[in-house]
Design an enzyme around this catalytic site. Structure first.
Site, mmCIF file in Angstrom:
data_model
loop_
_atom_site.group_PDB
_atom_site.id
_atom_site.type_symbol
_atom_site.label_atom_id
_atom_site.label_comp_id
_atom_site.label_asym_id
_atom_site.label_seq_id
_atom_site.Cartn_x
_atom_site.Cartn_y
_atom_site.Cartn_z
ATOM 1 C CB SER A 1 15.250 13.679 -8.353
ATOM 2 O OG SER A 1 14.216 14.289 -7.606
ATOM 3 C CG HIS B 1 17.561 12.110 -5.028
ATOM 4 N ND1 HIS B 1 18.640 12.116 -4.168
ATOM 5 C CD2 HIS B 1 16.996 13.333 -4.920
ATOM 6 C CE1 HIS B 1 18.720 13.306 -3.575
ATOM 7 N NE2 HIS B 1 17.724 14.068 -4.008
ATOM 8 C CG ASP C 1 14.428 15.519 -3.810
ATOM 9 O OD1 ASP C 1 15.498 15.762 -3.228
ATOM 10 O OD2 ASP C 1 14.359 15.255 -5.033
ATOM 11 C CG MET D 1 11.140 19.327 -0.458
ATOM 12 S SD MET D 1 10.795 20.309 -1.917
ATOM 13 C CE MET D 1 12.054 19.659 -3.038
ATOM 14 C CG HIS E 1 17.916 15.755 -0.457
ATOM 15 N ND1 HIS E 1 17.907 16.572 -1.578
ATOM 16 C CD2 HIS E 1 18.333 16.534 0.564
ATOM 17 C CE1 HIS E 1 18.305 17.790 -1.230
ATOM 18 N NE2 HIS E 1 18.564 17.797 0.059
ATOM 19 C CG MET F 1 15.635 19.458 1.197
ATOM 20 S SD MET F 1 15.105 19.549 -0.527
ATOM 21 C CE MET F 1 14.735 17.813 -0.809
ATOM 22 C CG MET G 1 21.809 21.006 -1.685
ATOM 23 S SD MET G 1 20.892 19.686 -2.495
ATOM 24 C CE MET G 1 19.734 20.614 -3.524
ATOM 25 N N GLY H 1 13.964 21.513 -11.333
ATOM 26 C CA GLY H 1 13.947 22.318 -12.550
ATOM 27 C C GLY H 1 14.664 23.657 -12.476
ATOM 28 C CG ASP I 1 19.785 17.118 -5.529
ATOM 29 O OD1 ASP I 1 19.203 17.269 -6.622
ATOM 30 O OD2 ASP I 1 19.198 16.880 -4.447
#
Ligand code: DX5
Ligand code: ZN
Length: 216
Positions: A8, A33, A35, A37, A66, A68, A137, A145, A175
């Site tokens: 990621s 990956h 992400d 958001m 991914h 979100m 998830m 983190g 993930d």
């Protein structure tokens, strides 16, 4: 099923994403990956289309995105155009998950569906035979983190049973908080794609860490 690592880039140095892509290109990771958001579905904002397009230019691996975000149906085409080869959306964020699946299929890319740790695995049952991958998830979506949630193993067992019954070819991705300490147990509980952010990018030797995560 073949083991896959999807590093990621949320944990990479954003001032040098080209270096992050090159590291992944020369590693044994098959995927990257990404992400996205929106600050609405999750309390954090990461990055959007221009950053994805920049990554696409430098990345030779399979682009696993991914999202979100609320209203995933509105942006499917934009994500496909920006380079997504797999688009994974949140069940909780979709008013009509089947519509989102159909829109992603229309773009000719792979489809993933995901749920946060507080959503019952059973809600996925009607969709498992319609998707290429389920992402479970193992932290609440929104930040890299975070600490791996141990209850995820029991949820994985439940998901694995559903996948075996309904769509044995469906990949299972995990993930959040994935590291050397839990990778073997995650494979043993049915995961075949592991997303790894901090454990890879904070490692002294990221390429070596990816190799280790595949070897466990
Ligand atoms: C969190 C993201 C993850 C994140 C994982 O919402 O979906 O992909 O980058 O980061 P680590 O591996 O650091 O938990
Ligand atoms: Zn993710």
């Amino acid at each position: 099923m073949q083991k896959i690592i999807s590093p990621s880039i949320l944990a990479a140095d954003f001032s040098n994403l080209q270096a992050a892509c090159e590291m992944i290109n020369q590693s044994d990771a098959d995927w990257i990956h990404i992400d996205v958001m929106d600050g609405v579905f999750v309390p954090n904002i990461s990055f959007g289309f221009p950053v994805m397009e920049a990554i696409k230019k430098h990345c030779k691996k399979f682009i696993d995105v991914h999202i979100m975000i609320v209203h995933p149906e509105k942006y499917v085409k934009r994500f496909a155009d920006a380079g997504a080869q797999m688009l994974t959306f949140h069940y909780e964020a979709a008013e009509n998950p089947q519509e989102v699946i159909d829109l992603i299929r229309k773009e000719g890319i792979k489809v993933g569906i995901t749920i946060n740790p507080d959503v019952p695995v059973a809600v996925l049952k009607p969709y498992i035979d319609k998707v290429d991958m389920v992402l479970l998830m193992s932290v609440f979506a929104g930040y890299g983190g975070q600490k791996f949630i141990e209850e995820s193993y029991a949820r994985l067992d439940e998901l694995k049973n559903l996948v075996e019954e309904l769509n044995p070819d469906c990949m299972i991705q995990v993930d959040g908080g994935v590291a050397l300490e839990n990778a073997a147990k995650l494979y043993a509980h049915g995961a075949n794609v592991l997303v790894a952010g901090s454990s890879v990018f904070k490692a002294a030797d990221p390429v070596g860490m990816i190799r280790e995560l595949l070897k466990v």
